[in-house]
Design a protein around this motif. Structure first.
Motif, PDB file in Angstrom:
ATOM      1  N   UNK A  72       0.827  -1.210   0.000  1.00 23.56           N
ATOM      2  CA  UNK A  72       0.000   0.000   0.000  1.00 23.56           C
ATOM      3  C   UNK A  72       0.857   1.254   0.000  1.00 23.56           C
ATOM      4  N   UNK A  73       1.951   1.237   0.748  1.00 26.78           N
ATOM      5  CA  UNK A  73       2.855   2.391   0.773  1.00 26.78           C
ATOM      6  C   UNK A  73       3.365   2.694  -0.633  1.00 26.78           C
ATOM      7  N   UNK A  74       3.754   1.661  -1.365  1.00 18.61           N
ATOM      8  CA  UNK A  74       4.294   1.871  -2.721  1.00 18.61           C
ATOM      9  C   UNK A  74       3.211   2.393  -3.665  1.00 18.61           C
ATOM     10  N   UNK A  75       2.002   1.886  -3.521  1.00 18.55           N
ATOM     11  CA  UNK A  75       0.907   2.395  -4.345  1.00 18.55           C
ATOM     12  C   UNK A  75       0.612   3.857  -4.016  1.00 18.55           C
ATOM     13  N   UNK A  76       0.659   4.206  -2.741  1.00 19.74           N
ATOM     14  CA  UNK A  76       0.414   5.590  -2.335  1.00 19.74           C
ATOM     15  C   UNK A  76       1.509   6.509  -2.866  1.00 19.74           C
ATOM     16  N   UNK A  77       2.746   6.049  -2.825  1.00 20.53           N
ATOM     17  CA  UNK A  77       3.851   6.858  -3.350  1.00 20.53           C
ATOM     18  C   UNK A  77       3.661   7.127  -4.837  1.00 20.53           C
ATOM     19  N   UNK A  78       3.187   6.117  -5.569  1.00 18.13           N
ATOM     20  CA  UNK A  78       2.961   6.289  -7.006  1.00 18.13           C
ATOM     21  C   UNK A  78       1.869   7.321  -7.260  1.00 18.13           C
ATOM     22  N   UNK A  79       0.798   7.288  -6.469  1.00 15.80           N
ATOM     23  CA  UNK A  79      -0.280   8.268  -6.623  1.00 15.80           C
ATOM     24  C   UNK A  79       0.233   9.678  -6.357  1.00 15.80           C
ATOM     25  N   UNK A  80       1.081   9.823  -5.339  1.00 17.95           N
ATOM     26  CA  UNK A  80       1.604  11.143  -4.972  1.00 17.95           C
ATOM     27  C   UNK A  80       2.760  11.596  -5.864  1.00 17.95           C
ATOM     28  N   UNK A  81       3.325  10.675  -6.634  1.00 21.08           N
ATOM     29  CA  UNK A  81       4.446  11.028  -7.496  1.00 21.08           C
ATOM     30  C   UNK A  81       5.730  11.284  -6.732  1.00 21.08           C
ATOM     31  N   UNK A  82       5.912  10.562  -5.600  1.00 23.40           N
ATOM     32  CA  UNK A  82       7.139  10.675  -4.809  1.00 23.40           C
ATOM     33  C   UNK A  82       7.730   9.283  -4.619  1.00 23.40           C
ATOM     34  N   UNK A  83       8.989   9.221  -4.208  1.00 21.83           N
ATOM     35  CA  UNK A  83       9.579   7.893  -4.017  1.00 21.83           C
ATOM     36  C   UNK A  83       9.095   7.288  -2.711  1.00 21.83           C
ATOM     37  N   UNK A  84       9.244   5.983  -2.608  1.00 29.65           N
ATOM     38  CA  UNK A  84       8.669   5.279  -1.457  1.00 29.65           C
ATOM     39  C   UNK A  84       9.328   5.674  -0.143  1.00 29.65           C
ATOM     40  N   UNK A  85      10.613   6.057  -0.167  1.00 30.51           N
ATOM     41  CA  UNK A  85      11.268   6.479   1.068  1.00 30.51           C
ATOM     42  C   UNK A  85      10.651   7.769   1.604  1.00 30.51           C
ATOM     43  N   UNK A  86      10.368   8.702   0.699  1.00 29.52           N
ATOM     44  CA  UNK A  86       9.737   9.960   1.116  1.00 29.52           C
ATOM     45  C   UNK A  86       8.336   9.700   1.646  1.00 29.52           C
ATOM     46  N   UNK A  87       7.616   8.799   0.983  1.00 31.38           N
ATOM     47  CA  UNK A  87       6.275   8.453   1.443  1.00 31.38           C
ATOM     48  C   UNK A  87       6.339   7.818   2.825  1.00 31.38           C
ATOM     49  N   UNK A  88       7.231   6.863   3.001  1.00 39.69           N
ATOM     50  CA  UNK A  88       7.350   6.167   4.279  1.00 39.69           C
ATOM     51  C   UNK A  88       7.784   7.106   5.397  1.00 39.69           C
ATOM     52  N   UNK A  89       8.685   8.016   5.092  1.00 38.40           N
ATOM     53  CA  UNK A  89       9.146   8.977   6.101  1.00 38.40           C
ATOM     54  C   UNK A  89       7.987   9.834   6.592  1.00 38.40           C
ATOM     55  N   UNK A  90       7.173  10.308   5.663  1.00 34.93           N
ATOM     56  CA  UNK A  90       6.007  11.124   6.040  1.00 34.93           C
ATOM     57  C   UNK A  90       5.006  10.299   6.848  1.00 34.93           C
ATOM     58  N   UNK A  91       4.726   9.086   6.411  1.00 34.06           N
ATOM     59  CA  UNK A  91       3.748   8.238   7.101  1.00 34.06           C
ATOM     60  C   UNK A  91       4.180   7.938   8.531  1.00 34.06           C
ATOM     61  N   UNK A  92       5.461   7.644   8.715  1.00 29.37           N
ATOM     62  CA  UNK A  92       5.959   7.326  10.060  1.00 29.37           C
ATOM     63  C   UNK A  92       5.811   8.527  10.989  1.00 29.37           C
ATOM     64  N   UNK A  93       6.189   9.687  10.504  1.00 29.39           N
ATOM     65  CA  UNK A  93       6.087  10.896  11.331  1.00 29.39           C
ATOM     66  C   UNK A  93       4.636  11.252  11.615  1.00 29.39           C
ATOM     67  N   UNK A  94       3.785  11.118  10.613  1.00 18.83           N
ATOM     68  CA  UNK A  94       2.375  11.469  10.782  1.00 18.83           C
ATOM     69  C   UNK A  94       1.688  10.558  11.801  1.00 18.83           C
ATOM     70  N   UNK A  95       1.979   9.271  11.743  1.00 19.32           N
ATOM     71  CA  UNK A  95       1.319   8.323  12.645  1.00 19.32           C
ATOM     72  C   UNK A  95       1.749   8.575  14.086  1.00 19.32           C
ATOM     73  N   UNK A  96       3.040   8.819  14.287  1.00 21.88           N
ATOM     74  CA  UNK A  96       3.525   9.120  15.635  1.00 21.88           C
ATOM     75  C   UNK A  96       2.887  10.387  16.181  1.00 21.88           C
ATOM     76  N   UNK A  97       2.697  11.377  15.309  1.00 25.65           N
ATOM     77  CA  UNK A  97       2.078  12.635  15.732  1.00 25.65           C
ATOM     78  C   UNK A  97       0.584  12.448  15.998  1.00 25.65           C
ATOM     79  N   UNK A  98      -0.084  11.683  15.158  1.00 27.92           N
ATOM     80  CA  UNK A  98      -1.525  11.493  15.310  1.00 27.92           C
ATOM     81  C   UNK A  98      -1.867  10.760  16.606  1.00 27.92           C
ATOM     82  N   UNK A  99      -1.032   9.768  16.962  1.00 27.00           N
ATOM     83  CA  UNK A  99      -1.312   8.945  18.145  1.00 27.00           C
ATOM     84  C   UNK A  99      -0.451   9.305  19.345  1.00 27.00           C
TER      85      UNK A  99
END
Length: 305
Positions: free
Chosen positions: A276-303
């Motif tokens: 799912x992360x790779x599919x999301x990165x493709x939709x956003x037009x960014x590489x998977x590392x950038x997508x994963x970095x954002x997701x990790x930070x966002x989840x920690x902040x949200x919870x």
């Protein structure tokens, strides 16, 4: 492939995907409904870069289990609540067939309902959810919200009362609110406005379109995308992901349901998050590392962990 072969495959867990280089969290899963032990599931997830999970309760019994599991494992955080379909079960005793298996994205009750317990029974259950929400390792109140797919008109009042009560619990306890919204977008957003949403609100298994994503973004709500974003018929979801602010985007499995393509229909688990992360990165037009970095930070902040 023969019908028999297909039937055999549907119960077979998909293979391990290539590991992520940047570790992420599964923001919404149900370990108690998956095969194998908790240790096995967490180890398998960690082997592909999914190092944290949020274990979500759907009823009192499941919420107790979530809290106990989070207390026992450092990389598990708990969310506790009565699922929207659970409130009518408690108050009315299975209105509109809500105790039937709900399917992907629906309510899952592991304890069964007290048949027709009335408003007092709902108050009792909500009081226990609030006691669990006070625990330090419980990071969220949810999944709560509205589900018009399975609950008929007779159950809607109980759903709404339960939803409003959960919003207040989250605010009193300073916890994130995790929203289950199925075919009820306008009413969920209305009730959040009327009650005043907690500081951190997450739309689990986001199912709205781009217009709703803009409304959520304006309110500062997080949007968590599941394997559904990989489905061929999910163009509106991908359009929503494309316009959602990156800092408000999360990823989840909702396992054992909503397995991402190409394994749709087979058992889901946190270790499949990389697909799912790779599919999301493709939709956003960014590489998977950038997508994963954002997701990790966002989840920690949200919870707040």
């Amino acid at each position: 492939m023969s019908t028999a072969a297909k039937d055999a495959t549907k119960d077979t867990p998909p293979p391990l995907p290539a590991p992520l280089r940047v570790a992420v969290a599964d923001s919404h899963t149900h370990l108690d409904m998956q095969g194998g032990t908790v240790e096995e599931g967490l180890a398998k997830a960690a082997s592909v870069g999914v190092t944290t999970v949020v274990q979500v309760g759907c009823d009192v019994k499941g919420s107790r289990w979530a809290a106990e599991t989070a207390a026992a494992y450092e990389n598990v955080h708990a969310a506790v609540a009565l699922h929207p379909n659970e409130a009518p079960r408690i108050v009315l005793g299975d209105p509109g067939g809500t105790s039937q298996p709900p399917g992907a994205g629906g309510g899952r009750s592991r304890q069964g309902a007290r048949a027709g317990g009335g408003e007092a029974a709902l108050d009792e259950a909500l009081a226990e959810i609030e006691e669990l929400a006070k625990l330090a390792h419980v990071k969220a109140v949810g999944e709560t919200g509205l589900d018009y797919f399975r609950t008929g008109p007779d159950g809607m009042a109980a759903q709404e009362r339960s939803f409003r009560a959960h919003i207040e619990i989250a605010k009193r306890q300073g916890k994130a609110l995790v929203i289950h919204d199925r075919e009820a977008h306008a009413d969920v957003l209305r009730i959040l406005r009327e009650e005043g949403a907690p500081e951190r609100t997450v739309f689990h298994c986001y199912s709205g379109d781009a217009e709703m994503a803009r409304a959520c973004a304006a309110a500062g709500y997080y949007m968590s995308f599941a394997g559904t974003v990989t489905f061929k018929n999910a163009r509106p979801l991908r359009e929503a992901l494309a316009v959602a602010p990156l800092e408000l985007v999360l990823v989840e499995t909702d396992a054992p349901y909503l397995t991402p393509a190409p394994y749709r229909g087979r058992p889901n688990a946190p270790y499949l998050i990389p697909l799912t992360v790779r599919a999301m990165a493709a939709v956003r037009g960014i590489d998977e590392d950038a997508m994963a970095t954002a997701l990790a930070a966002n989840t920690a902040r949200a919870f707040a962990y």
